[in-house]
Design an enzyme around this catalytic site. Structure first.
Site, PDB file in Angstrom:
ATOM      1  CB  SER A 180      49.665  47.922  44.436  1.00 38.21           C
ATOM      2  OG  SER A 180      49.576  46.519  44.313  1.00 38.21           O
ATOM      3  CB  VAL A 467      49.809  42.160  51.900  1.00 41.78           C
ATOM      4  CG1 VAL A 467      49.616  42.668  53.312  1.00 41.78           C
ATOM      5  CG2 VAL A 467      51.253  42.405  51.454  1.00 41.78           C
ATOM      6  CD  GLU A 468      49.890  43.179  46.169  1.00 42.03           C
ATOM      7  OE1 GLU A 468      50.636  42.479  45.449  1.00 42.03           O
ATOM      8  OE2 GLU A 468      49.782  44.405  46.040  1.00 42.03           O
ATOM      9  N   GLY A 469      47.640  38.053  48.903  1.00 42.42           N
ATOM     10  CA  GLY A 469      47.656  36.592  48.900  1.00 42.42           C
ATOM     11  C   GLY A 469      48.679  36.097  49.877  1.00 42.42           C
TER      12      GLY A 469
END
Length: 777
Positions: A180, A467-469
């Protein structure tokens, strides 16, 4: 045309005053002739909008975030008049022969080596699992083949993570993070050839273990506020280097890593790079073996056994050549981050969520089909059927948008809004499904042990939310905040023209926007009055009405978006309750559109109709709920009372869609409790254990035996009702049934096998006091 229509409306309403009509014609001419409109109306409006507070103020970091990625079907949905034919023709992506072979071979072998309960007790993956990860290049899923990686498609990447997640959430995290956002992705997109040639083969082979260090104590969702520093200086030998100091946290794989992808603020006091003194956010590769690097500490994320750690760096020195992309990329870190997130968050977490949800659907439905209370399987109680259908229906929805989002990514699109929608809703709906599963499993869900299939998923669910925003940020600021500007036909061009004071560009754009707004308002009103009956569906059959409702929803969303943009201007970005609900409307429009496309792409099968009806009604009802929330709370003084009053009342008695009907729930719940190809087809892609004593395999087999035994049990029940058999304990009753030839000996043996296996699979674990005290969660 609109001027003529307006004139007709005035005269038709009885306005015959010469002065009134003359004024109307004068204004219409003024607005219709571009040269006149530009120097009068447009010039005045532009001067007003350039004043503070009217138009949204876009910072440089916001601008870079908005420009990252691209747009896709969300542009159609936000337009108010979507291209239904184009949406209906979207097709599902497929795997190559090589990708399918990797799933059936290395991925299944890796899954078979991991037993989730043992992993939670040992707290780390066994060395032999790491050997397979390295040998089969699991860390090279996204790395191109010419650099030694697998070079797989987005859909293959997604299917791999989904299958791993169905076996172990911790295992899937370990594999998905290096594929990722991190060093490999950043190097592929921005690295120099020297960096790619050195690092990518080593990352693919697992010789280097990467991590990506971004979050800090004072910089979480506001990642642009990082305080880690890098200072350029000249070393004694004349070469340029960077002295780094940082304090990061929540970095997956940091404790195992050999190289850190580090985000920091770069300064150059002597301007040695000729880029100024304050260069900005930069990414660099930092080997963890360097003096001053500390990755020895561990976080404990809710007990889930994957490596997650803080990291610190004190006066760590790296050559400037370690900047990802070289010195030419110094200061471009924020743009690189936004561009990488634009596609990356559309793969990993939606894939993990989908894999977990399919596993939950299979395990929970099997349990509901064999666990009996009051003489019948609990899945036949409507109170259980409702959450069971919701688990299955939400899985169908998530799997639909997961696959279509991957299709866009494999077409070289990077739809940043769609990927944000996918990440947010996949993780939220997964959490909802896990909660429903816990309700159905009851005591068996809260009693830890090797037999428990879902408790560890319950622990892990909040992690994906953060996570990831973080999801709150993603919903309230990103989905609509980016969508309204990037996907709107005119908003982004208007903002650029306003900022530049460009009257020539502003005039035709605002004129087209005004016409667009009027058309959408008219279209939405017409659809509300006719319930979308005038919309021409691109398909015939049971899906047609949902395409009409989708267009009705799109026109409503387009009109409300313009009301918000025009009525609130620069205030809109601070009205997070409003933008969150608008985000829900845009999200569910997208989710419904690709779910309808999935139904068509899979052949519009009759046996899929229960899933289509449930999913479409659920999604459109979620749109309706968000709409009613907006109408009840629209924060504009003049328009607000109108929306809160008659329009809201009309929307409630004339909804776009109601929730799924009870019979939809019951049909899906019944399908889920039958061990059929239909059930397996909808929830394929998860790992099917090979071991006979695996708890999930035995639960599935128990459901199969339960289904086989059902007609035999009916014979016995019928005989009792007719008085042929006396009601007695199960063993005595079944023996008597054989003696009186109600059932055969072979049928008795099938019932006996079923009863013994069911009795086993509904058991829960217990431990001695010593075992309990030694046990991890």
């Amino acid at each position: 045309m609109w001027a003529a229509l307006g004139f007709a409306v005035l005269t038709g309403a009885g306005v015959h005053s010469v002065w009134a009509l003359t004024i109307y014609v004068a204004v219409a001419v003024l607005l219709s002739v571009p040269a006149l409109r530009r120097v009068t109306f447009s010039r005045l409006l532009l001067s007003i909008l350039r004043k503070p507070g009217f138009a949204p103020k876009i910072s440089e970091t916001e601008r870079q975030a908005l420009e990252a990625g691209g747009v896709w079907v969300e542009r159609e949905l936000l337009s108010g008049n979507p291209d239904l034919n184009g949406i209906a023709k979207l097709t599902l992506p497929t795997l190559s022969v090589e990708e399918q072979a990797f799933l059936d071979g290395p991925v299944n072998r890796l899954c078979s080596m991991v037993h989730d309960w043992d992993l939670w007790q040992d707290r780390e993956l066994p060395s032999e699992v790491w050997d397979v990860i390295r040998r089969e290049r699991f860390f090279g899923i996204i790395i191109p083949r010419h650099y030694g990686g697998l070079g797989f498609s987005a859909i293959a990447h997604s299917e791999i993570i989904a299958r791993l997640a169905s076996r172990s959430a911790a295992l899937s995290v370990t594999v998905m993070v290096p594929n990722s956002l991190g060093p490999a992705k950043l190097l592929i997109n921005y690295g120099t050839e020297a960096q790619k040639n050195y690092y990518l083969p080593r990352l693919a082979r697992g010789e280097e273990i990467p991590c990506f260090a971004l979050t800090e104590p004072d910089a979480g969702s506001d990642a642009a506020s990082i305080r880690s520093t890098g200072v350029v200086f000249r070393q004694g030998d004349g070469t340029l280097a960077i002295r780094l100091n940082w304090k990061k946290r929540w970095t997956t794989l940091a404790g195992l890593s050999t190289v850190i992808g580090l985000a920091f603020r770069l300064s150059d006091p002597e301007n040695l790079l000729a880029k100024g003194h304050e260069i900005g956010i930069t990414f660099a590769l930092v080997p963890t073996r360097l003096p001053g690097v500390d990755v020895t500490r561990r976080h404990d994320p809710l007990g889930v056994p994957f490596s997650n750690s803080p990291s610190r760096g004190t006066n760590v020195v790296i050559p400037v050549e370690n900047i990802i992309g070289g010195t030419a990329r110094a200061g471009q870190g924020w743009r690189m981050l936004m561009e990488s997130l634009a596609d990356g968050r559309g793969i990993s977490l939606p894939a993990q969520s989908s894999g977990l949800m399919k596993f939950i659907a299979r395990a929970t439905s099997a349990y509901a089909g064999v666990r009996r209370q009051f003489g019948v399987p609990i899945g036949r109680f409507q109170g259980i059927a409702e959450p069971l259908a919701r688990i299955a229906g939400l899985s169908y929805l998530v799997d639909s948008f997961r696959r279509f989002t991957c299709s866009a990514l494999d077409s070289d699109l990077k739809p940043s809004v769609v990927t944000a929608i996918s990440k947010y809703h996949a993780t939220e709906l997964c959490r909802k499904s896990i909660n429903d599963a816990m309700d159905i499993f009851g005591g068996a869900g809260i009693t830890l042990g090797p037999r428990n299939l879902i408790a560890h998923l319950y622990y892990a669910a909040p992690i994906a939310i953060t996570v990831e925003g973080a999801n709150i940020l993603t919903r309230s600021l990103i989905i609509f905040g980016q969508g309204a500007i990037r996907a709107h036909p005119f908003a982004w061009r208007e903002l650029i023209a306003i900022k530049a004071g460009d009257l020539v560009a502003f005039d035709p754009t605002i004129a087209a926007h005004t016409s667009h707004f009027v058309r959408n308002l008219f279209r939405a009103s017409l659809y509300w009055l006719t319930r979308g009956a005038l919309v021409r569906s691109p398909v015939r059959g049971p899906a047609a009405k949902y395409y009409r409702q989708l267009t009705w929803a799109s026109a409503t969303l387009g009109a409300l978006t313009d009301f918000a943009l025009i009525g609130l201007g620069g205030r809109l970005k601070f009205e997070e309750k409003l933008t969150g609900r608008l985000a829900d409307m845009l999200s569910w429009s997208y989710i419904c559109s690709v779910t309808l496309s999935r139904f068509q792409s899979e052949g519009a099968r009759r046996d899929d109709l229960p899933f289509l009806h449930w999913a479409a009604r659920y999604g459109l009802n979620q749109f309706q709920i968000a709409l009613e929330g907006i109408l009840a709370n629209f924060p504009i003084p003049i328009l607000g009372p109108l929306l809160r009053g008659p329009i809201r009342w009309f929307a409630r008695i004339n909804p776009i869609s109601a929730a799924p009907r009870d019979r939809d729930d019951l049909k899906i719940a019944a399908i889920m409790q039958e061990s059929t190809l239909l059930r397996l087809r909808h929830f394929r892609g998860i790992f099917e254990p090979f071991e006979e004593n695996d708890p999930f395999r035995r639960l599935e087999y128990a459901l199969e035996l339960e289904n086989t035994a059902e007609p035999i049990l009916k014979k016995v029940v019928t005989a009792v009702k007719k008085g042929v058999l006396k009601k007695d304990a199960d063993d005595a009753l079944l023996h008597e049934a054989v003696l009186k030839q109600v059932i055969s000996q072979d049928e008795f043996e099938k019932l006996d096998e079923m009863r013994r296996l069911v009795s086993e699979v509904i058991q829960v674990d217990d431990f001695s006091q010593d075992e309990y005290l030694r046990m991890s969660a």
